[in-house]
Motif scaffolding. Sequence first.
Motif, PDB file in Angstrom:
ATOM      1  N   UNK A 207      42.410  37.723  32.189  1.00 41.89           N
ATOM      2  CA  UNK A 207      42.862  39.338  32.575  1.00 41.89           C
ATOM      3  C   UNK A 207      43.193  39.915  31.016  1.00 41.89           C
ATOM      4  N   UNK A 208      43.818  39.149  30.109  1.00 38.26           N
ATOM      5  CA  UNK A 208      44.404  39.659  28.977  1.00 38.26           C
ATOM      6  C   UNK A 208      43.651  40.456  28.103  1.00 38.26           C
ATOM      7  N   UNK A 209      42.240  40.344  28.221  1.00 40.57           N
ATOM      8  CA  UNK A 209      41.327  41.260  27.481  1.00 40.57           C
ATOM      9  C   UNK A 209      40.943  42.295  28.224  1.00 40.57           C
ATOM     10  N   UNK A 210      41.144  42.380  29.351  1.00 40.98           N
ATOM     11  CA  UNK A 210      40.728  43.565  30.131  1.00 40.98           C
ATOM     12  C   UNK A 210      40.948  44.684  29.804  1.00 40.98           C
ATOM     13  N   UNK A 211      42.304  45.140  29.144  1.00 37.58           N
ATOM     14  CA  UNK A 211      42.670  46.300  28.685  1.00 37.58           C
ATOM     15  C   UNK A 211      41.575  46.780  27.607  1.00 37.58           C
ATOM     16  N   UNK A 212      41.131  46.136  26.986  1.00 38.57           N
ATOM     17  CA  UNK A 212      40.172  46.628  25.820  1.00 38.57           C
ATOM     18  C   UNK A 212      38.894  47.166  26.625  1.00 38.57           C
ATOM     19  N   UNK A 213      38.533  47.166  27.619  1.00 35.65           N
ATOM     20  CA  UNK A 213      37.519  47.585  28.436  1.00 35.65           C
ATOM     21  C   UNK A 213      37.588  48.896  29.248  1.00 35.65           C
ATOM     22  N   UNK A 214      38.905  49.254  29.046  1.00 38.98           N
ATOM     23  CA  UNK A 214      39.376  50.763  30.000  1.00 38.98           C
ATOM     24  C   UNK A 214      38.586  51.956  29.382  1.00 38.98           C
ATOM     25  N   UNK A 215      38.203  51.936  28.237  1.00 35.88           N
ATOM     26  CA  UNK A 215      37.714  53.011  27.817  1.00 35.88           C
ATOM     27  C   UNK A 215      36.084  53.144  28.202  1.00 35.88           C
TER      28      UNK A 215
ATOM     29  N   UNK B 224      46.260  40.253  38.356  1.00 35.34           N
ATOM     30  CA  UNK B 224      45.659  41.371  39.093  1.00 35.34           C
ATOM     31  C   UNK B 224      46.156  42.606  38.826  1.00 35.34           C
ATOM     32  N   UNK B 225      47.657  42.677  38.360  1.00 36.11           N
ATOM     33  CA  UNK B 225      48.298  43.771  37.803  1.00 36.11           C
ATOM     34  C   UNK B 225      47.690  44.478  36.434  1.00 36.11           C
ATOM     35  N   UNK B 226      47.412  43.609  35.747  1.00 31.26           N
ATOM     36  CA  UNK B 226      46.908  43.746  34.345  1.00 31.26           C
ATOM     37  C   UNK B 226      45.420  44.725  34.907  1.00 31.26           C
ATOM     38  N   UNK B 227      44.702  43.792  35.592  1.00 29.30           N
ATOM     39  CA  UNK B 227      43.390  44.204  36.102  1.00 29.30           C
ATOM     40  C   UNK B 227      43.674  45.800  36.465  1.00 29.30           C
ATOM     41  N   UNK B 228      44.374  46.029  37.106  1.00 30.18           N
ATOM     42  CA  UNK B 228      44.651  47.402  37.833  1.00 30.18           C
ATOM     43  C   UNK B 228      44.936  48.284  36.870  1.00 30.18           C
ATOM     44  N   UNK B 229      45.882  47.943  35.692  1.00 25.28           N
ATOM     45  CA  UNK B 229      46.234  48.764  34.932  1.00 25.28           C
ATOM     46  C   UNK B 229      45.333  49.217  33.970  1.00 25.28           C
TER      47      UNK B 229
END
Length: 260
Positions: free
Chosen positions: A141-149, A167-172
Amino acid sequence: MRSKVWLIGGTSDSVAIAKILAGNNIPLVISVTTPSARSLYDRGLQIVTGCMNLARMQSFCQQEKFTAVIDASHPYAVEVSQQAIAITTKLNIAYLRYERSNYQGNNSTIANSLITELDSFETLLAGNYLQEETVLLTIGCKTLPQFQSWQDRATLYARVLPKIESITIAQSAGFKSDRTIAIRPPLTPDLEKALWQQWNISLVITKASGKAGGEDIKRQVALDLNIPLIIIARPQITYPQKTTNLSGILDFVKFRALIL
């Protein structure tokens, strides 16, 4: 004075190491970051839960009077390893990194055409590997925010651990409930294959986690389904001492016990 060992844990590898050390009556303290990781270990072991910064690591080592540290943290937990190396060097405590073996597998022409190894997530995201693909991310989950764009340039699915924080990190990061699956590995080859087929996956991203992390299964499923797989290499860290064998850990600790 007998060695007192700090085992930096939280992985399946560290559970095996804890069994070996406890079975040889070696004084041991295990550290993990979450309560769910704590539940992996046998009852009766001394376990400390929570993240540690550099100052906390130092005071922890001084308080417990460790003579050896075994770092069995996740291969991608770079900051944890770097801090442990810095503290053990400063306090003159023996340090050993347990690194799970890299996958040694199929070198066929088909495998080489389907499987791409990249040096970092930065390299992946700077290229067009994901463009208009239906992508399954099995990277934690920790790397998922890098894929938001990339959410509007590709169809992204995330597989995370069944924990609220994951799950919260993924949703964010923009992963809606219909594009997130929470499941604890290891997965069987049949289940792995079924998930890829269920979502019509055209590309899978994973880490070089070795056999213990299911890398061998993902490689085989990629070949079976003819789906490209991108593997992100482990971060490069220079360790003072490292082993890939569980037997090397016991030798290391016993050696420390003899000289101290």
